[in-house]
Design a protein around this motif. Structure first.
Motif, PDB file in Angstrom:
ATOM      1  N   SER A 190       0.983  -0.987  -0.002  1.00 55.67           N
ATOM      2  CA  SER A 190       0.217   0.289  -0.189  1.00 55.67           C
ATOM      3  C   SER A 190       0.918   1.409  -0.203  1.00 55.67           C
ATOM      4  CB  SER A 190      -1.062   0.190   0.915  1.00 55.67           C
ATOM      5  OG  SER A 190      -0.263  -0.613   2.579  1.00 55.67           O
ATOM      6  N   GLN A 191       2.238   1.199   0.152  1.00 52.89           N
ATOM      7  CA  GLN A 191       2.799   2.770  -0.219  1.00 52.89           C
ATOM      8  C   GLN A 191       2.259   3.041  -1.434  1.00 52.89           C
ATOM      9  OE1 GLN A 191       4.577   4.021   2.003  1.00 52.89           O
ATOM     10  NE2 GLN A 191       5.257   5.271   1.234  1.00 52.89           N
ATOM     11  N   ALA A 192       2.397   3.851  -1.625  1.00 52.28           N
ATOM     12  CA  ALA A 192       1.782   4.738  -3.445  1.00 52.28           C
ATOM     13  C   ALA A 192       2.342   3.961  -4.112  1.00 52.28           C
ATOM     14  CB  ALA A 192       2.382   6.703  -3.494  1.00 52.28           C
ATOM     15  N   THR A 193       1.406   3.332  -5.593  1.00 50.82           N
ATOM     16  CA  THR A 193       2.456   2.824  -6.199  1.00 50.82           C
ATOM     17  C   THR A 193       1.716   3.941  -7.766  1.00 50.82           C
ATOM     18  OG1 THR A 193       0.163   1.248  -6.260  1.00 50.82           O
ATOM     19  CG2 THR A 193       3.243   0.088  -6.186  1.00 50.82           C
ATOM     20  N   GLY A 194       2.423   5.126  -7.716  1.00 52.42           N
ATOM     21  CA  GLY A 194       1.090   5.735  -8.496  1.00 52.42           C
ATOM     22  C   GLY A 194       1.247   5.693  -9.797  1.00 52.42           C
ATOM     23  N   LYS A 195       1.302   6.549 -10.738  1.00 49.66           N
ATOM     24  CA  LYS A 195       1.785   6.525 -12.411  1.00 49.66           C
ATOM     25  C   LYS A 195       2.585   7.016 -12.651  1.00 49.66           C
ATOM     26  CE  LYS A 195      -3.049   5.821 -14.354  1.00 49.66           C
ATOM     27  NZ  LYS A 195      -3.965   5.801 -15.377  1.00 49.66           N
ATOM     28  N   ASN A 196       3.275   8.087 -11.926  1.00 49.58           N
ATOM     29  CA  ASN A 196       4.851   9.081 -12.272  1.00 49.58           C
ATOM     30  C   ASN A 196       5.467   9.694 -11.127  1.00 49.58           C
ATOM     31  OD1 ASN A 196       3.127  11.241 -10.868  1.00 49.58           O
ATOM     32  ND2 ASN A 196       1.486  11.116 -12.656  1.00 49.58           N
ATOM     33  N   ALA A 218       6.764   9.506 -16.259  1.00 53.86           N
ATOM     34  CA  ALA A 218       5.878   8.111 -15.182  1.00 53.86           C
ATOM     35  C   ALA A 218       6.131   7.560 -15.363  1.00 53.86           C
ATOM     36  CB  ALA A 218       4.645   8.459 -16.392  1.00 53.86           C
ATOM     37  N   TYR A 219       6.175   6.299 -14.412  1.00 55.26           N
ATOM     38  CA  TYR A 219       6.701   5.055 -14.365  1.00 55.26           C
ATOM     39  C   TYR A 219       6.620   4.111 -15.467  1.00 55.26           C
ATOM     40  CZ  TYR A 219       6.794   5.989  -9.192  1.00 55.26           C
ATOM     41  OH  TYR A 219       6.717   6.955  -7.959  1.00 55.26           O
ATOM     42  N   TYR A 220       5.354   4.168 -15.993  1.00 55.80           N
ATOM     43  CA  TYR A 220       6.071   3.319 -17.724  1.00 55.80           C
ATOM     44  C   TYR A 220       7.127   4.091 -18.453  1.00 55.80           C
ATOM     45  CZ  TYR A 220       3.850   1.722 -22.193  1.00 55.80           C
ATOM     46  OH  TYR A 220       3.435   1.525 -23.311  1.00 55.80           O
ATOM     47  N   GLY A 221       6.948   4.697 -18.505  1.00 54.33           N
ATOM     48  CA  GLY A 221       8.210   5.511 -19.708  1.00 54.33           C
ATOM     49  C   GLY A 221       9.429   5.024 -18.901  1.00 54.33           C
ATOM     50  N   ILE A 222      10.154   5.333 -17.770  1.00 55.06           N
ATOM     51  CA  ILE A 222      11.189   4.609 -17.209  1.00 55.06           C
ATOM     52  C   ILE A 222      11.058   3.220 -17.055  1.00 55.06           C
ATOM     53  CG2 ILE A 222      12.341   4.433 -14.586  1.00 55.06           C
ATOM     54  CD1 ILE A 222      10.925   6.460 -13.725  1.00 55.06           C
ATOM     55  N   VAL A 223      10.150   2.395 -17.309  1.00 52.43           N
ATOM     56  CA  VAL A 223      10.185   1.152 -17.217  1.00 52.43           C
ATOM     57  C   VAL A 223      10.500   0.707 -18.499  1.00 52.43           C
ATOM     58  CG1 VAL A 223       9.212  -0.877 -17.464  1.00 52.43           C
ATOM     59  CG2 VAL A 223       8.567   0.243 -15.654  1.00 52.43           C
ATOM     60  N   ILE A 224       9.846   1.708 -19.694  1.00 57.99           N
ATOM     61  CA  ILE A 224      10.422   1.309 -21.063  1.00 57.99           C
ATOM     62  C   ILE A 224      11.344   1.667 -21.364  1.00 57.99           C
ATOM     63  CG2 ILE A 224       9.831   1.582 -22.879  1.00 57.99           C
ATOM     64  CD1 ILE A 224       8.121   0.229 -21.814  1.00 57.99           C
ATOM     65  N   VAL A 225      12.099   2.251 -20.897  1.00 59.10           N
ATOM     66  CA  VAL A 225      13.820   2.822 -21.367  1.00 59.10           C
ATOM     67  C   VAL A 225      14.533   1.711 -20.675  1.00 59.10           C
ATOM     68  CG1 VAL A 225      15.527   4.911 -20.785  1.00 59.10           C
ATOM     69  CG2 VAL A 225      12.417   5.164 -21.641  1.00 59.10           C
ATOM     70  N   THR A 226      14.200   1.609 -19.227  1.00 56.39           N
ATOM     71  CA  THR A 226      15.830   0.940 -19.237  1.00 56.39           C
ATOM     72  C   THR A 226      15.327  -0.194 -19.493  1.00 56.39           C
ATOM     73  OG1 THR A 226      15.053   1.612 -16.510  1.00 56.39           O
ATOM     74  CG2 THR A 226      16.170  -0.320 -16.293  1.00 56.39           C
ATOM     75  N   GLY A 227      14.258  -0.688 -19.978  1.00 58.89           N
ATOM     76  CA  GLY A 227      14.059  -2.252 -20.272  1.00 58.89           C
ATOM     77  C   GLY A 227      14.632  -1.898 -21.775  1.00 58.89           C
ATOM     78  N   ARG A 233       2.609   8.600 -22.972  1.00 57.44           N
ATOM     79  CA  ARG A 233       2.825   8.271 -21.293  1.00 57.44           C
ATOM     80  C   ARG A 233       1.864   7.497 -21.045  1.00 57.44           C
ATOM     81  NH1 ARG A 233       4.854  13.164 -17.782  1.00 57.44           N
ATOM     82  NH2 ARG A 233       2.961  13.889 -19.500  1.00 57.44           N
ATOM     83  N   GLN A 234       1.199   7.864 -21.673  1.00 59.31           N
ATOM     84  CA  GLN A 234      -0.318   7.115 -21.070  1.00 59.31           C
ATOM     85  C   GLN A 234      -0.574   5.947 -21.546  1.00 59.31           C
ATOM     86  OE1 GLN A 234      -2.223   8.771 -18.358  1.00 59.31           O
ATOM     87  NE2 GLN A 234      -0.986   9.907 -18.657  1.00 59.31           N
ATOM     88  N   GLY A 235       0.392   4.689 -21.830  1.00 61.86           N
ATOM     89  CA  GLY A 235       0.012   3.706 -22.679  1.00 61.86           C
ATOM     90  C   GLY A 235      -0.258   4.203 -23.788  1.00 61.86           C
ATOM     91  N   GLY A 236      -1.158   2.419 -25.040  1.00 61.69           N
ATOM     92  CA  GLY A 236      -1.405   2.618 -26.241  1.00 61.69           C
ATOM     93  C   GLY A 236      -0.352   2.254 -27.187  1.00 61.69           C
ATOM     94  N   LEU A 237       0.468   0.876 -26.921  1.00 63.72           N
ATOM     95  CA  LEU A 237       1.363   0.923 -27.796  1.00 63.72           C
ATOM     96  C   LEU A 237       1.408  -1.026 -27.985  1.00 63.72           C
ATOM     97  CD1 LEU A 237       4.554   2.389 -25.991  1.00 63.72           C
ATOM     98  CD2 LEU A 237       2.985   3.357 -28.044  1.00 63.72           C
ATOM     99  N   ALA A 238       0.535  -0.842 -29.015  1.00 66.22           N
ATOM    100  CA  ALA A 238       0.522  -2.586 -29.644  1.00 66.22           C
ATOM    101  C   ALA A 238       1.731  -3.791 -29.749  1.00 66.22           C
ATOM    102  CB  ALA A 238      -0.103  -2.764 -30.161  1.00 66.22           C
ATOM    103  N   GLY A 264       5.114  -1.971 -17.145  1.00 67.42           N
ATOM    104  CA  GLY A 264       4.435  -0.770 -17.611  1.00 67.42           C
ATOM    105  C   GLY A 264       3.007  -0.595 -17.750  1.00 67.42           C
ATOM    106  N   ASN A 265       2.133  -1.527 -17.904  1.00 63.27           N
ATOM    107  CA  ASN A 265       1.160  -1.589 -18.309  1.00 63.27           C
ATOM    108  C   ASN A 265       1.076  -1.809 -17.006  1.00 63.27           C
ATOM    109  OD1 ASN A 265       1.556  -4.142 -20.842  1.00 63.27           O
ATOM    110  ND2 ASN A 265       1.432  -1.976 -21.121  1.00 63.27           N
ATOM    111  N   PHE A 266       1.895  -2.415 -16.632  1.00 61.13           N
ATOM    112  CA  PHE A 266       1.384  -2.447 -14.153  1.00 61.13           C
ATOM    113  C   PHE A 266       1.204  -1.277 -13.994  1.00 61.13           C
ATOM    114  CE2 PHE A 266       2.388  -1.949 -10.292  1.00 61.13           C
ATOM    115  CZ  PHE A 266       1.892  -2.781  -9.462  1.00 61.13           C
ATOM    116  N   PHE A 267       1.889  -0.412 -14.208  1.00 62.16           N
ATOM    117  CA  PHE A 267       1.807   1.363 -13.064  1.00 62.16           C
ATOM    118  C   PHE A 267       0.660   2.222 -14.291  1.00 62.16           C
ATOM    119  CE2 PHE A 267       6.016  -0.056 -11.941  1.00 62.16           C
ATOM    120  CZ  PHE A 267       5.772   0.276 -10.938  1.00 62.16           C
ATOM    121  N   ASN A 268       0.461   1.803 -15.046  1.00 67.83           N
ATOM    122  CA  ASN A 268      -0.747   2.184 -16.332  1.00 67.83           C
ATOM    123  C   ASN A 268      -1.718   1.860 -15.832  1.00 67.83           C
ATOM    124  OD1 ASN A 268       0.809   4.372 -17.022  1.00 67.83           O
ATOM    125  ND2 ASN A 268       0.678   3.635 -19.017  1.00 67.83           N
TER     126      ASN A 268
END
Length: 377
Positions: A100-106, A115-124, A184-189, A233-237
């Motif tokens: 329950s510690q903040a798992t926010g989107k950014n 955005a965490y989504y972007g951090i995860v993607i770039v790290t990957g 940043r809000q997702g939407g990549l297939a 990244g989908n998890f965070f989004n």
């Protein structure tokens, strides 16, 4: 249950230790398989826990504060109530593992929202490039060319992934065209990304007079690793989830955090309310696919030394990933559908790729065994 959580903390520490060990120079042998397995899990875990305060390391899955939490399990709330209550509804809640510690989107850095989504993607992407360069070195290629190829392939992949997604989700974007550029809000297939990257590699291989099949074989493990990371990244989004379930891994999401068109009647029928916040309970399909891709990654590292022709590793990747995507896609509520017929695009494409690539592999191997073609053609 609490003892399980504490054991999990020790496991994460061990995985991070393995990751650091793996990043040091090691011989390019089959031991890479086990190392990369630890690496993929450790990096995913590290990114996941990077959003939790340092105090979370002590008990991993039982931390306090933040805006909402993450729990795994079933409808029973007893495990959750034993630890703490969800505070604010803008975050996840999984039913038996409490994070329950903040798992926010950014995260905000110097006033800029990242955005965490972007951090995860770039790290990957960064780690995927490293994997490709290691594989290139093992096979006697120039590792540096894969840095250039990655820049081209990633750009084309992102473009292809976005175009593919927007085409089949046009109703969502047609009234707000500017949102098309907000990735940043997702939407990549992923299939759109593969198509875009393949087109770029074809052009690159012809210009540089390189073997397309060899280039794709070398990049296959990197592609899978990138997908493993991308699903987190989908998890965070709060996306790429399935319909209602009450199984061990059931994930709860606040209704306000997901798109209304992704909530099915079955989800509404099982909505739970905690502190005035409504939650739906769903299949964490991002987790299913991430774990499936770990097995695909292991297989590819085993198979790479047993391939009979250039391009076979890539074909096996398409088969392996396709097999998993067929059943996982069937669980999702955010399916991209073919116009008119209404069939899930990714499920249909996965089936076609599995059948087509299997036929191609069998045909090529038979042709090689009969002496009608050279092994590296």
């Amino acid at each position: 249950m609490r003892m399980v959580f504490i054991c999990a903390n020790n496991a994460v520490s061990a995985l991070n230790h393995s990751m650091l060990k793996f990043l040091s120079p090691i011989p390019a042998t089959d031991s890479v398989v086990s190392g990369l397995t630890r690496l993929s899990i450790a990096v995913s875990a590290a990114l996941f826990f990077s959003t939790i305060a340092p105090s979370a390391a002590a008990e991993v899955f039982t931390v306090e504060a933040g805006k909402a939490g993450v729990l795994f399990g079933n409808d029973t709330r007893s495990e959750y109530d034993d630890y703490q209550k969800i505070k604010d509804g803008d975050d996840f809640s999984y039913s038996a593992i409490d994070l329950s510690q903040a798992t926010g989107k950014n995260i905000s850095i110097f006033g800029f929202s990242i955005a965490y989504y972007g951090i995860v993607i770039v790290t990957g992407m960064m780690i995927a490039i490293w994997i490709a360069q290691r594989e290139a070195k093992r096979t006697g290629q120039n590792p540096e060319q894969y840095l250039d190829l990655a820049m081209i392939g990633i750009a084309a992949g992102i473009l292809g992934a976005r175009i593919y997604y927007v085409i089949f989700a046009w109703d969502y974007y047609k009234d707000d065209l500017l949102s098309i550029f907000n990735i940043r809000q997702g939407g990549l297939a992923i299939y759109g990304g593969i198509i875009g990257a393949c087109i770029a590699v074809v052009i690159y291989s012809r210009k540089k007079k390189q073997n397309f099949g060899l280039l794709m074989d070398t990049a296959s493990m990197s592609i899978v690793f990138g997908q493993i990371m991308g699903r987190w990244g989908n998890f965070f989004n709060r996306e790429a989830f399935g319909d209602y379930t009450n199984n061990l891994f059931a994930m709860q999401l606040p209704v306000s955090a997901v798109r209304a068109n992704e909530i099915t009647q079955k989800m509404w029928d099982h909505v739970v309310t905690v502190n005035g916040v409504e939650y739906i309970q769903v299949h964490p399909t991002f987790l299913y696919e991430s774990l499936w891709n770990v097995s695909v990654l292991l297989f590819l590292f085993w198979f790479r030394k047993r391939k009979k022709f250039n391009g076979e590793v890539f074909l096996m990747y398409l088969i392996g990933y396709g097999l998993g995507r067929i059943w996982i896609e069937g669980l999702r509520t955010d399916q991209l559908l073919l116009p008119v017929v209404g069939l899930p695009v990714s499920q249909l494409l996965s089936g076609c790729l599995v059948v087509g690539c299997t036929i191609l592999v069998v045909w090529k191997r038979k042709k090689l065994s009969s002496g009608g073609e050279t092994a590296h053609s």
